[in-house]
Design a protein around this motif. Structure first.
Motif, short mmCIF file in Angstrom:
data_model
loop_
_atom_site.label_atom_id
_atom_site.label_comp_id
_atom_site.label_asym_id
_atom_site.label_seq_id
_atom_site.Cartn_x
_atom_site.Cartn_y
_atom_site.Cartn_z
N VAL A 56 0.86 -1.18 0.00
CA VAL A 56 0.00 0.00 0.00
C VAL A 56 0.90 1.23 0.00
N LYS A 57 0.66 2.08 -1.00
CA LYS A 57 1.39 3.36 -1.08
C LYS A 57 0.43 4.48 -0.75
N VAL A 58 0.87 5.40 0.06
CA VAL A 58 0.09 6.60 0.34
C VAL A 58 0.83 7.79 -0.28
N VAL A 59 0.16 8.44 -1.21
CA VAL A 59 0.72 9.58 -1.91
C VAL A 59 0.03 10.83 -1.37
N SER A 60 0.81 11.67 -0.70
CA SER A 60 0.23 12.85 -0.06
C SER A 60 0.43 14.08 -0.95
N ALA A 61 -0.66 14.75 -1.22
CA ALA A 61 -0.59 16.02 -1.95
C ALA A 61 -1.11 17.08 -1.01
N SER A 62 -0.24 17.99 -0.61
CA SER A 62 -0.65 18.95 0.41
C SER A 62 -0.02 20.32 0.17
N ALA A 63 -0.72 21.31 0.66
CA ALA A 63 -0.18 22.67 0.61
C ALA A 63 0.26 23.11 2.00
N MET A 64 0.21 22.21 2.96
CA MET A 64 0.49 22.58 4.35
C MET A 64 1.76 21.89 4.85
N PRO A 65 2.40 22.47 5.87
CA PRO A 65 3.58 21.80 6.44
C PRO A 65 3.20 20.47 7.09
N LYS A 66 4.17 19.57 7.14
CA LYS A 66 3.91 18.21 7.63
C LYS A 66 3.39 18.20 9.07
N VAL A 67 3.83 19.14 9.88
CA VAL A 67 3.40 19.18 11.28
C VAL A 67 1.89 19.41 11.39
N ALA A 68 1.31 20.07 10.35
CA ALA A 68 -0.12 20.38 10.39
C ALA A 68 -0.95 19.41 9.58
N MET A 69 -0.33 18.76 8.60
CA MET A 69 -1.09 17.89 7.70
C MET A 69 -0.20 16.76 7.22
N ALA A 70 -0.50 15.56 7.67
CA ALA A 70 0.23 14.39 7.19
C ALA A 70 -0.73 13.21 7.22
N HIS A 71 -0.39 12.17 6.48
CA HIS A 71 -1.28 11.02 6.38
C HIS A 71 -0.50 9.71 6.51
N ASN A 72 -1.18 8.71 7.03
CA ASN A 72 -0.61 7.37 7.04
C ASN A 72 -1.72 6.38 6.70
N PHE A 73 -1.34 5.13 6.70
CA PHE A 73 -2.28 4.02 6.47
C PHE A 73 -2.05 3.06 7.60
N VAL A 74 -3.07 2.85 8.42
CA VAL A 74 -2.95 1.94 9.57
C VAL A 74 -4.06 0.89 9.43
N LEU A 75 -3.66 -0.36 9.29
CA LEU A 75 -4.63 -1.45 9.18
C LEU A 75 -4.80 -2.08 10.55
N LEU A 76 -6.06 -2.11 11.01
CA LEU A 76 -6.34 -2.58 12.37
C LEU A 76 -6.80 -4.03 12.39
N ALA A 77 -6.47 -4.70 13.46
CA ALA A 77 -6.92 -6.08 13.66
C ALA A 77 -8.44 -6.12 13.75
N LEU A 78 -9.00 -7.25 13.36
CA LEU A 78 -10.45 -7.45 13.39
C LEU A 78 -11.00 -7.17 14.79
N GLY A 79 -12.09 -6.42 14.85
CA GLY A 79 -12.73 -6.17 16.13
C GLY A 79 -12.13 -5.04 16.94
N THR A 80 -11.13 -4.32 16.37
CA THR A 80 -10.55 -3.21 17.11
C THR A 80 -11.51 -2.01 17.12
N ASP A 81 -11.65 -1.36 18.24
CA ASP A 81 -12.47 -0.15 18.36
C ASP A 81 -11.67 1.01 17.74
N ALA A 82 -12.05 1.40 16.52
CA ALA A 82 -11.28 2.41 15.79
C ALA A 82 -11.27 3.76 16.51
N THR A 83 -12.38 4.12 17.13
CA THR A 83 -12.45 5.40 17.85
C THR A 83 -11.49 5.38 19.05
N ALA A 84 -11.48 4.27 19.77
CA ALA A 84 -10.54 4.14 20.90
C ALA A 84 -9.10 4.21 20.40
N PHE A 85 -8.87 3.63 19.22
CA PHE A 85 -7.51 3.65 18.66
C PHE A 85 -7.07 5.08 18.34
#
Ligand code: CU
Length: 153
Positions: A56-85
């Motif tokens: 999985v590649k994440v291609v970030s297109a942004s006009a903001m500095p990394k400290v304010a806007m950055a992205h990742n891809f996190v795949l969670l185990a089955l049954g994980t509470d995403a909000t708690a994560f």
């Protein structure tokens, strides 16, 4: 043709077949996800076979500095509470918003991509069929809709 040259030819053929089989077994399927300041993934659903090797590649297109806007891809185990994560991830800037206490809930994740960077991760899809959530754990992005589902079937 000498016995030696026959042997050499045989060895070369075995090596060639072996190398081809190796490439076929290991070449991951590449999924490219574009991420922008709109805080959405361009790919909200991924279908995979059990155990399939994926990049999985994440291609970030942004006009903001990394400290304010950055992205990742996190795949969670089955049954994980995403909000708690993501709540646990918010203060975890030192670990790129991967909360140390919930690391065991992460199947795979990329580093953070800021300001026109591309990051990637290669992993084996889970073997158990099901709908696995993936998300961006940068603060606020999951709640803004930066999430998707990887379906193993
Ligand atoms: Cu994000």
């Amino acid at each position: 043709m000498t016995f030696r040259s026959i042997l050499t030819g045989y060895a070369a053929a075995v090596l060639t077949v072996g190398a081809m089989a190796g490439v076929q077994a290991q070449a991951p399927r590449v999924i490219t996800i574009n991420a922008s300041d709109a805080m959405k993934y361009s790919v909200p659903t991924i279908d995979a076979k059990p155990g399939e090797k994926l990049t999985v590649k994440v291609v970030s297109a942004s006009a903001m500095p990394k400290v304010a806007m950055a992205h990742n891809f996190v795949l969670l185990a089955l049954g994980t509470d995403a909000t708690a994560f993501v709540n646990a991830a918010t203060p975890a800037r030192a670990t790129d918003f991967i909360p140390p206490a919930m690391k065991d809930k992460v199947i795979a994740h990329t580093p953070l991509a800021g300001l026109n960077e591309t990051v990637e991760v290669t992993f084996d899809a889970p073997k158990a069929p099901g709908a696995y959530t993936y998300l961006c754990s940068f603060p606020g992005h999951f709640l803004a809709g930066m999430k998707g589902t990887l379906t193993v079937k």
